[in-house]
Every structure is written in structure tokens, then in C-alpha cells.
Design a protein around this motif. Structure first.
Motif, PDB file in Angstrom:
ATOM      1  N   VAL A 458     -23.202   3.837  -2.880  1.00 14.05           N
ATOM      2  CA  VAL A 458     -23.561   4.808  -1.847  1.00 14.05           C
ATOM      3  C   VAL A 458     -22.336   5.015  -0.974  1.00 14.05           C
ATOM      4  N   SER A 459     -21.904   6.263  -0.846  1.00 19.77           N
ATOM      5  CA  SER A 459     -20.700   6.557  -0.076  1.00 19.77           C
ATOM      6  C   SER A 459     -20.980   6.513   1.420  1.00 19.77           C
ATOM      7  N   LEU A 462     -23.443   8.896   2.582  1.00 21.07           N
ATOM      8  CA  LEU A 462     -24.768   8.662   2.026  1.00 21.07           C
ATOM      9  C   LEU A 462     -25.012   9.421   0.729  1.00 21.07           C
ATOM     10  N   VAL A 464     -25.295   9.279  -3.186  1.00 25.03           N
ATOM     11  CA  VAL A 464     -25.568   8.288  -4.236  1.00 25.03           C
ATOM     12  C   VAL A 464     -24.790   8.705  -5.481  1.00 25.03           C
ATOM     13  N   SER A 465     -24.029   7.747  -6.036  1.00 26.64           N
ATOM     14  CA  SER A 465     -23.150   8.074  -7.168  1.00 26.64           C
ATOM     15  C   SER A 465     -23.921   8.565  -8.379  1.00 26.64           C
ATOM     16  N   PRO A 487     -31.725   7.774   0.524  1.00 28.28           N
ATOM     17  CA  PRO A 487     -31.637   6.605   1.414  1.00 28.28           C
ATOM     18  C   PRO A 487     -32.088   6.913   2.845  1.00 28.28           C
ATOM     19  N   ALA A 504     -28.138   1.269   4.247  1.00 30.15           N
ATOM     20  CA  ALA A 504     -29.050   2.313   3.799  1.00 30.15           C
ATOM     21  C   ALA A 504     -30.146   1.655   2.977  1.00 30.15           C
ATOM     22  N   TRP A 525     -26.193  -4.803  -2.943  1.00 30.02           N
ATOM     23  CA  TRP A 525     -27.607  -4.457  -2.972  1.00 30.02           C
ATOM     24  C   TRP A 525     -28.429  -5.696  -2.659  1.00 30.02           C
TER      25      TRP A 525
END
Length: 532
Positions: A458-459, A462, A464-465, A487, A504, A525
């Protein structure tokens, strides 16, 4: 017309009562200092609805005024200490001041937290005149409560309250002249004062000079009432406060009680006395204070709380349990034992009803006493508390916060289980309902991969890759993710770099039917909670 008849007195013919008002300057600030330890000698502002409602003398010296918005007040005084307005805190802190006034005079009315009124005739005659009475009461409040106050005396509560702002004693029949030079803002009605100023009416004397009928027709009933106050015709009778009755019961013992059975016998008789005294006032006890003094001067105190009706037997049981816990405690200095027992027997036992309600508010159930099963559980848990202390049994209460762990607060069993305040705005970043069923005491490390087997990241913006596809908790085998949402970003304490946190949260559903709450922080995570 017969001789026994007489015309009814009109409202304007009743003379205002000579009134003494005690006023404590900046009371919301002083109450915050008394209750919460806020330093009142520093620049402090109390805010309600994002506006200043009270401020300290130091804050006024730096340009802070009532009515300013928070941002403007902080712009004038960057080191301003901001406190939320709490009427309950103000009233609770003012109670000792009222009690101190009642030690000298009777018939006190609490106008608002920070101000109380009493008819001046009694104190002035008893204490040697109005000025002498004012000096004596101010001095007594300062000695008893360490609180500064001022007293104003005039005809009526309204004028006396304004006189109290300057510590002035208005001569008898001089109230209209005293009020005439004050600005219309003194009425405490901002909308009416603004309208009067736009009409060219700037002082209370100007307002009082207007015809009463025209005022009623133009400004309505509240305007007519303000018109009477401006003219010094405040004849509202004082709503005298009734001091609370002393309901505590005490038993002194010539022979110290050092055995539980002997102490329990005394406790039962004392519980009966307390219950009879409460019943005579139509009250029921919900919070019981048990106090004991030993022959060596040791003072023991414990408060028992109960969410139902404490009968005489229930009071006696709790006193017996508490005495058993004290007299059968561990030996002094013994590490890891129960609380140390007193070094001498008990010579004084006192029961204080710390919380009471009207007895009619507690009614038995349709088929007998209300909550008998709950009462049995309460008795067992209360017995454990009596032996090990109140913190030995706790229960969870939901409150404010963003994460599920922050929203749970543990309170001792029997304490008031106060939930989040009604109408409280949602916390930014707080998860939507439903709440998870299990909140892990320590989050579990996890890995999340996409369809290509690459870790999902997650950058900072926000993003998501890739869509999460598989989740592995610790060293367990990966499980397919069948649904996810998020998120929900959270950035906490950004103003303190050492304590700042960014994370997030995601909700995911797995192929085996499990639903989890995940959090990603610093590229890691974590599993925070499990949904039912």
C-alpha cells in the motif's frame, strides 16, 4: 365588597427582595483546575461549539476574549491551553463552595455553577450589616475551599449578580440608578442586545424608559421580561436549595473488633439502621461506602457499587464481606499475599450511602425480585472483590477510538458502565459496523500476495499495488481471499514524530468462512481481529 376582600397585587407592585449573590470569576477555568488539574494561572480557554465561553486572566492579558473562535484565540495566544466545556464538571466543583456558604447562611439558591444567591436580610442582621456579611462569606469561602469570590448586594437576583462582577453593595432603592448606566449586553441576551443597539438603545436605562406595552408588542414575552429586569423590577422569589440530609450511620466500639463474626454482628445492626434511615427519606442505596478506623489509627475505606436495589440484607452482606477481607487479609509485608490485614481491631465502623436514588425508580419484576440470577452472580463477584480488591474483577465497556482495541475500556465490576457519549461524532478513520467478535491482545504477523504471487503493498497515497488473493498468517498455509474492502487510513499523533503512527486497515473474507481485520503499517501486514 366585604372587609376580608382585597385586590390582588400586580406584578409591578411587588418589591424586589434584597439579595446577596456570591460570584466566582472565571469559574469554568477554576473548575477545570480543581477537577482536572489544569493550571489556571496559565493562559487557559474553555471552549463550547468551537467558541471561547470562559478564559483565565492570563489569557485575557494576551487578547483572548469570550466569543472568539478557537483558531482566532490560538492566533492571539499560541501557548493557549484549550479545555472542553463540561457543565457537570463545573457543577461538581461548585458544590463545596455552596456547602461553605451554607455553613454561615441558610436558604442558598444556585444560580448557575460559579454563582449562588441568598436573601440578604438574614446574613446582614446576623453578621453585623451587609458589607460585614459580604466580607465574612468571602473570607470563609477562601479559607474552606481556596477559591476567590466576590459578592454583590442589590434589589433582586439580576441586579445583585451584576453588582457581584465589581464586588459592589448597591444602596437600598438604588438599583434602578445602578442598572441605568450598564450596556444592554448585561441582559445576557445577545440577539436582543444586537437588535436594541441597531435601534439606538444602548443602555439599560434607555431600554427601561420604553413603554412596557410597546416592548411586549415588539419584542415578545422574553423582551418584556428583560425590560422588567432593566428597570430593576426583578421580584423572582429565590429557589432555596435544600441541603442534603446526612444519611451516614456510625458505630463506635469500646472493645476493638478483631474477629469476623463479631464484626459481622455489628455490621448487620448498622445495615438495618442505614436501610431504615434511607427508607424514611424514600431512597434506595446504589453505591455504598464502608469506612473503618482501627485502634492504631489506620483508616480503611472501600466503595461498593450495585446496579440494583441494595436491601438491608444486601448492605449487611457487603459489609461482612469487606470486613472479612480486611480482618482475614495477608500478613503485613508478605509478598504476593492478599492485602495486609490491619495491625489492630476496628473501633469505628461507618456506612455512607455514596449513591442514592428514589426508591420508586427500582421496581421488582413481574414474577418476583428483579434479576435474581444476576444478583447471585453479582454477589459472587463482589465477594471476590472484597477479598482481592475492586480491580480483581473487571468488565468491558465500549467507548471512543479508531481501532477495536482502543474502543474497549475495562472498568471494575459494579462501577458505572458509561458507554460512548450520545451524539458523539464518529472518529475519523473508525471502522464501520459490525464490530469484530474477537480482538487479539497482540496482532499476528501475516503475508498477503496477489494473483502473481507478489506481496501486496500500500503506497503513501493509499494505492493498493494489486488485488489481494492469498493470505498466510504466521507459518500457516495460505488461504484464498474471496472478498475484501478498504483501506481505512489512520494517521495518529502526527504532531509528535516520536509517537506518530500511520496505518491502513482492510476487512477480508477467506475461503474457509473466516473474516479478519487486517492492518498494514510500515510495509508489514498484521491480523488485529476476527469477525464472527
Amino acid at each position: 365588597m366585604t372587609g376580608g376582600s382585597r385586590p390582588a397585587a400586580t406584578g409591578g407592585s411587588v418589591a424586589p427582595v434584597r439579595t446577596l449573590v456570591l460570584w466566582c470569576p472565571d469559574w469554568p477555568v477554576i473548575a477545570a483546575e480543581i477537577v482536572d488539574g489544569v493550571p489556571a494561572t496559565e493562559p487557559v480557554a474553555v471552549l463550547h461549539a468551537n467558541r471561547v465561553v470562559a478564559c483565565s486572566e492570563q489569557a485575557r492579558a494576551e487578547g483572548v476574549r469570550r466569543g472568539l473562535r478557537r483558531r482566532e484565540a490560538q492566533g492571539r495566544c499560541p501557548r493557549l491551553i484549550v479545555v472542553d466545556h463540561d457543565p457537570a464538571r463545573d457543577a461538581r466543583a461548585f458544590e463545596p463552595v455552596v456547602a461553605a456558604v451554607e455553613e454561615l447562611v441558610a436558604g442558598v439558591e444556585v444560580v448557575r455553577p460559579g454563582a449562588c444567591a441568598v436573601a440578604a436580610r438574614g446574613p446582614s442582621r446576623y453578621l453585623g450589616g451587609e458589607e460585614a456579611a459580604a466580607e465574612r462569606i468571602v473570607e470563609h469561602v477562601a479559607q474552606a475551599c481556596a477559591v476567590e469570590s466576590q459578592i454583590g448586594i442589590a434589589d433582586g437576583v439580576f441586579a445583585a449578580g451584576l453588582a457581584g462582577r465589581s464586588g459592589r453593595v448597591v444602596p437600598p432603592d438604588g438599583t434602578p440608578r445602578f442598572l441605568a448606566g450598564l450596556p444592554v449586553e448585561a441582559l445576557g441576551r445577545p440577539a436582543l442586545a444586537d437588535l436594541l443597539r441597531r435601534l439606538g438603545v444602548r443602555t439599560l436605562g434607555d431600554f427601561a424608559a420604553l413603554p412596557a406595552g410597546d416592548v411586549l408588542a415588539r419584542f415578545g414575552f422574553d423582551g418584556a421580561l428583560a425590560h422588567r429586569l432593566a428597570a430593576g423590577r426583578d421580584h423572582r422569589p429565590l429557589a432555596v436549595r435544600q441541603p442534603p440530609a446526612d444519611l451516614a450511620v456510625t458505630a463506635d466500639q469500646d472493645d476493638p473488633l478483631d474477629r469476623v463474626d463479631a464484626a459481622a454482628f455489628v455490621a448487620r445492626a448498622l445495615a438495618e439502621r442505614l436501610h431504615d434511615r434511607l427508607a424514611a427519606h424514600g431512597l434506595a442505596c446504589t453505591r455504598l461506602g464502608i469506612e473503618a478506623v482501627t485502634a492504631h489509627g489506620q483508616e480503611l475505606h472501600r466503595v461498593w457499587r450495585h446496579d440494583g436495589l441494595l436491601t438491608a440484607a444486601a448492605i449487611a452482606d457487603r459489609v461482612r464481606w469487606q470486613l472479612d477481607g480486611w480482618l482475614s487479609g495477608g500478613r503485613p509485608g508478605r509478598a504476593g499475599a492478599r492485602p495486609a490485614r490491619p495491625t489492630a481491631g476496628i473501633i469505628r465502623l461507618r456506612l455512607v450511602p455514596d449513591g442514592v436514588i428514589a426508591q420508586g425508580a427500582l421496581q421488582p419484576g413481574l414474577w418476583g425480585e428483579a434479576g435474581e440470577e444476576r444478583e447471585r452472580a453479582h454477589r459472587a463477584l463482589s465477594r471476590v472483590q472484597g477479598i482481592l480488591g475492586p480491580e480483581a474483577v473487571v468488565t468491558a465497556v465500549l467507548g471512543g477510538g479508531r481501532s477495536p482495541a482502543d474502543q474497549v475500556r475495562l472498568v471494575p465490576w459494579g462501577d458505572e458502565r458509561l458507554p460512548a457519549r450520545a451524539g458523539e461524532p464518529p472518529w475519523p478513520g473508525r471502522l464501520p459496523p459490525p464490530a469484530p467478535a474477537v480482538v487479539l491482545p497482540e496482532p499476528l504477523a501475516a503475508t498477503v500476495h496477489d494473483a502473481a504471487g507478489e506481496p501486496v503493498v500500500v503506497s503513501a497515497r493509499l494505492a493498493v499495488s494489486a488485488a489481494p488473493v492469498r493470505l498466510a498468517v504466521g507459518t500457516a498455509r495460505p488461504v484464498e481471499i474471496v472478498g475484501w474492502t478498504g483501506p481505512w487510513p489512520v494517521e495518529e499523533r502526527w504532531w509528535a514524530p516520536a509517537e506518530a503512527r500511520r496505518r491502513a486497515r482492510f476487512q477480508v473474507g477467506l475461503a474457509d468462512g473466516t473474516a479478519l481485520l487486517l492492518a498494514v503499517e510500515g510495509g508489514r501486514w498484521l491480523v488485529e481481529a476476527v469477525y464472527d
